[in-house]
Design a protein around this motif. Sequence first.
Motif, mmCIF file in Angstrom:
data_model
loop_
_atom_site.group_PDB
_atom_site.id
_atom_site.type_symbol
_atom_site.label_atom_id
_atom_site.label_comp_id
_atom_site.label_asym_id
_atom_site.label_seq_id
_atom_site.Cartn_x
_atom_site.Cartn_y
_atom_site.Cartn_z
ATOM 1 N N PHE A 75 -48.333 -40.821 5.787
ATOM 2 C CA PHE A 75 -48.191 -40.031 4.560
ATOM 3 C C PHE A 75 -48.298 -38.545 4.874
ATOM 4 C CE2 PHE A 75 -50.821 -37.650 1.485
ATOM 5 C CZ PHE A 75 -49.908 -37.533 0.451
ATOM 6 N N ILE A 76 -49.230 -38.159 5.751
ATOM 7 C CA ILE A 76 -49.433 -36.746 6.078
ATOM 8 C C ILE A 76 -48.183 -36.162 6.712
ATOM 9 C CG2 ILE A 76 -50.767 -35.163 7.524
ATOM 10 C CD1 ILE A 76 -53.184 -36.994 7.125
ATOM 11 N N THR A 77 -47.611 -36.861 7.687
ATOM 12 C CA THR A 77 -46.415 -36.349 8.359
ATOM 13 C C THR A 77 -45.205 -36.342 7.423
ATOM 14 O OG1 THR A 77 -46.024 -38.583 9.229
ATOM 15 C CG2 THR A 77 -47.215 -37.039 10.640
ATOM 16 N N ALA A 78 -45.065 -37.400 6.609
ATOM 17 C CA ALA A 78 -43.930 -37.452 5.679
ATOM 18 C C ALA A 78 -44.046 -36.364 4.619
ATOM 19 C CB ALA A 78 -43.852 -38.826 5.030
ATOM 20 N N PHE A 79 -45.262 -36.124 4.137
ATOM 21 C CA PHE A 79 -45.472 -35.085 3.131
ATOM 22 C C PHE A 79 -45.152 -33.708 3.706
ATOM 23 C CE2 PHE A 79 -48.138 -32.137 0.684
ATOM 24 C CZ PHE A 79 -47.779 -32.474 -0.616
#
Length: 315
Positions: free
Chosen positions: A61-65
């Motif tokens: 989620f962190i990288t996609a966000f």
Amino acid sequence: MSQVLDATPQPAPQPAPRTAPATAEPAEDAAALAARYGLTVSGARPSLPAYVRQLWDRRHFITAFATAKLTAQYSQAKLGQLWQVMTPLLNAAVYYFIFGVLMNTKHGVPDYVPFLVTGVFVFTFTQSSVMAGTRAISGSLGLVRALHFPRAALPISYCLQQLQQLLFSMCALVVILLVFGVPPTVSWLLVIPALLLQFTFNTGLALIMARMGSKTPDIAQLMPFVLRTWMYVSGVMWSIDKVLSHTQLPEAVRVLLEANPAAIYIDLMRFALIDSFHAGQLPHHVWAWALGWALLAGVGGFIYFWQAEEQYGRG
């Protein structure tokens, strides 16, 4: 003779008063009741190891966000993602004209254009990370209040976004280095540990500013002035080594200039990329300074942010 009957009304019988039972069970404590049914406080702060595990579980989620924010940043501009490179280049051009030409800070500094562009790119990485971290919580209250996730994911993802943007800018920096006759060398590999240390430092600062900005949004209005002042004393447009070697300054000022974390990461990048920037221009124990600042800001900022985890988005 008629008989007269006594018709005097009699009072109705009264119900017996209710009496409390001889023994009453005491009310069960709320904490004991919650423990019996396995209930926990909503949004309670987890332990530090559990918090780290939660962040690791949400790494995708962190990288996609971060990638989504980077893509959307210039989605409305006609030149699109080219602004990721053009913005720092235009800043470097303005600084070159003001400081390099008008103020002649380029005098005595070899490879001044690569020197200046490297400083602008590296400091912009720190500057953008701190500004994004300041608004990470206060600018995402809808997301914070709607979903349950470790709040540190937001400032970390914003810092990761700035790192991705820096990597785009580094492509332009490599072209500038080659155009101005700076050959690629093995020392360019030092960019990797230098960037990792700076990313850790920036993330720690962003976490600190995210907690402060969540309670005092006005800090976001003050930070541009603080960051601009920090840039002017970090040797972005001028050589700290040259000033220290030709100017008599109080010892406290010399120590502050040499220990300035922004200047340390800028000097490490210049040392890695520009062959005319030699080891003698670096502060003493520069790698120890870089590691110390990264650990102090990274670990300290993470713990400082975690301590207020259950307060974000409330009130």
